[in-house]
Write a protein that holds these residues in place. Structure first.
Motif, PDB file in Angstrom:
ATOM      1  N   PHE A 282      48.484  -0.650  31.431  1.00 35.28           N
ATOM      2  CA  PHE A 282      48.630  -1.661  30.380  1.00 35.28           C
ATOM      3  C   PHE A 282      48.379  -1.073  28.985  1.00 35.28           C
ATOM      4  N   ALA A 283      47.959   0.208  28.916  1.00 34.34           N
ATOM      5  CA  ALA A 283      47.517   0.795  27.638  1.00 34.34           C
ATOM      6  C   ALA A 283      48.516   0.604  26.485  1.00 34.34           C
TER       7      ALA A 283
ATOM      8  N   CYS B  39      48.051  -2.929  25.128  1.00 37.63           N
ATOM      9  CA  CYS B  39      46.718  -3.521  25.121  1.00 37.63           C
ATOM     10  C   CYS B  39      46.088  -3.492  23.733  1.00 37.63           C
TER      11      CYS B  39
ATOM     12  N   PRO C  57      41.235   3.522  34.973  1.00 45.09           N
ATOM     13  CA  PRO C  57      39.870   3.042  35.219  1.00 45.09           C
ATOM     14  C   PRO C  57      39.618   2.743  36.690  1.00 45.09           C
TER      15      PRO C  57
ATOM     16  N   ASN D 117      37.478  -1.159  29.045  1.00 42.88           N
ATOM     17  CA  ASN D 117      36.888  -1.962  27.967  1.00 42.88           C
ATOM     18  C   ASN D 117      37.073  -3.457  28.263  1.00 42.88           C
TER      19      ASN D 117
ATOM     20  N   ALA E 101      42.709  -1.258  23.754  1.00 45.20           N
ATOM     21  CA  ALA E 101      42.795   0.105  24.313  1.00 45.20           C
ATOM     22  C   ALA E 101      41.910   1.092  23.550  1.00 45.20           C
ATOM     23  N   LEU E 102      41.278   1.978  24.316  1.00 42.21           N
ATOM     24  CA  LEU E 102      40.482   3.074  23.762  1.00 42.21           C
ATOM     25  C   LEU E 102      41.262   4.358  24.016  1.00 42.21           C
TER      26      LEU E 102
ATOM     27  N   HIS F  60      40.013  -8.883  32.326  1.00 47.04           N
ATOM     28  CA  HIS F  60      40.971  -7.816  32.017  1.00 47.04           C
ATOM     29  C   HIS F  60      41.889  -8.255  30.871  1.00 47.04           C
TER      30      HIS F  60
ATOM     31  N   CYS G 112      39.215  -1.695  34.258  1.00 42.77           N
ATOM     32  CA  CYS G 112      39.412  -1.622  32.807  1.00 42.77           C
ATOM     33  C   CYS G 112      38.269  -0.826  32.181  1.00 42.77           C
TER      34      CYS G 112
HETATM   35  S1  SF4 Z   1      41.740   0.129  30.511  1.00 42.04           S
HETATM   36 FE1  SF4 Z   1      41.394  -1.931  29.751  1.00 42.04          FE
HETATM   37  S2  SF4 Z   1      41.078  -1.658  27.555  1.00 42.04           S
HETATM   38 FE2  SF4 Z   1      41.998   0.197  28.319  1.00 42.04          FE
HETATM   39  S3  SF4 Z   1      44.206  -0.104  28.023  1.00 42.04           S
HETATM   40 FE3  SF4 Z   1      43.733  -0.733  30.084  1.00 42.04          FE
HETATM   41  S4  SF4 Z   1      43.397  -2.904  29.941  1.00 42.04           S
HETATM   42 FE4  SF4 Z   1      43.242  -2.080  27.868  1.00 42.04          FE
END
Ligand code: SF4
Ligand SMILES: Nc1ncnc2c1ncn2[C@@H]1O[C@H](COP(=O)(O)OP(=O)(O)OP(=O)(O)O)[C@@H](O)[C@H]1O
Ligand SMILES: [Mg+2]
Length: 327
Positions: A292-293, A296, A308, A322, A299-300, A254, A320
């Motif tokens: 966490f976006a 991060c 997620p 990604n 982040a997508l 993660h 997560c």
């Molecule tokens: S889901 Fe994963 S890639 Fe997306 S913001 Fe959260 S930690 Fe980052």
């Protein structure tokens, strides 16, 4: 193989063979604040499970929920299965037979749990009663470095060091009713590095002697690495990764776990608080997508909209969109 590794080797991050504790979709709300959001994990018998994360991530709220020691305003949902009971649904009267007996707590500040005006001997008598005369119990206390406390039992608590008192409280919590689960919420935060190491050794020793399961809460990944078999990483009230210590340190999946690793103090600074990760966790538990976006680097677009789902990657459980999937 060391005792710690043999325990770790029994379990993957996501599941354990013989759970003593099964936490399922646990949420804790204080009014409009969701402090813990759909948290699920298991703890095996004899296992030390760490909870790590920044301040405000919900670690103490999880511990408080397990012991049902939260303020009245707290709303609990989900299930905590422990020795055939769902602790979330247990009436307070029944919970009193579990708390302190089957599930014991180690306080963060030893002095808040001891009377400053009664001798240590008297207070040990309150908690341990006749057990204090038991040879095995006295040998255990001596073996864990509490001989000075036994020898000077006529002294008041102020005659002992913070580390001695913390070790005594851990021993009392573990020995008085022989609980099967010990909750230790940052038990070494107020202690210096040498005393902290003694307390950690004590927990490992008591686990071996008494086959205790322990939930160990800390800000400090270095401490978690020394004492735990598996670790749950919390962020914004969510459990974002669960893995064995070995897997977490060799292949963190993660992005938040990876950020925690790179913020770890160097060896010479071990025992200090985590260095800051850029950005702030404030308000993370109110976001619609991944908490966490905003911080991060991976982040997508989807991360800002959808939380997620938990997914197994290697031996780890990760939430997560990604994650790092490499070996
Ligand atoms: S889901 Fe994963 S890639 Fe997306 S913001 Fe959260 S930690 Fe980052
Ligand atoms: N009694 C309370 N009333 C309202 N909000 C609370 C209460 N206790 C905790 N919170 C909030 O719940 C969230 C989680 O807090 P908690 O104390 O569980 O985090 P923590 O990970 O243990 O933090 P720390 O590392 O600082 O001890 C935070 O946003 C906190 O402000
Ligand atoms: Mg806390």
């Amino acid at each position: 193989m060391t005792a710690e590794l043999s325990h770790a080797a029994r379990a993957s991050g996501a599941a354990v063979d013989d759970p003593l504790l099964t936490v399922a979709d646990l949420s804790v709300r204080y009014g409009r604040t969701t402090a813990v959001n759909d948290v699920s994990f298991e703890v095996a018998r004899g296992e030390i499970f760490g909870l790590v994360g920044e301040s405000g991530s919900g670690k103490s709220s999880v511990c408080g929920a397990l012991a049902r020691l939260l303020p009245r305003s707290a709303q609990l949902t989900g299930a905590v299965q422990f020795e055939g009971k769902n602790l979330v649904a247990l009436p307070e009267k029944a919970m009193r037979r579990v708390r302190g007996r089957r599930v014991a707590l180690v306080p963060q500040q030893p002095m808040t749990s001891l009377s400053p005006t009664s001798t240590i001997g008297r207070q040990m008598q309150w908690y341990l009663g006749d057990q204090l005369e038991n040879r095995e119990v006295r040998e255990t206390l001596a073996a864990i470095g509490l001989r000075p406390v036994l020898d000077r039992s006529a002294n008041l608590p102020m005659g002992f060091s913070g580390g001695q008192l913390q070790r005594l409280l851990i021993a009392i919590a573990s020995l008085s009713h022989k609980p099967s689960l010990l909750l230790a919420d940052e038990p070494t935060t107020t202690l210096d590095a040498t005393v902290q190491a003694q307390v950690l050794r004590l927990l490992l020793e008591l686990r071996e002697r008494l086959d205790l399961s322990i939930v160990y809460v800390s800000h400090d990944l270095a401490v978690i690495a020394q004492v735990c078999d598996r670790v749950g990483v919390m962020y914004g009230g969510r459990l974002v990764e669960v893995a064995t210590v070995q897997e977490l340190f060799t292949a963190p999946r993660h992005p938040y776990t990876q950020a925690l690793m790179s913020a770890m103090p160097s060896r010479s600074q071990r025992g200090e608080r985590l260095r800051a990760i850029p950005g702030s966790a404030s308000g993370a538990n109110r976001l619609p997508g991944c908490p966490f976006a905003p911080r991060c680097t991976r982040a997508l677009e989807v991360c800002h909209r959808i939380m997620p789902a938990a997914e197994q990657i290697g031996g780890s459980m990760v939430r997560c969109h990604n994650p790092e999937v490499g070996p």
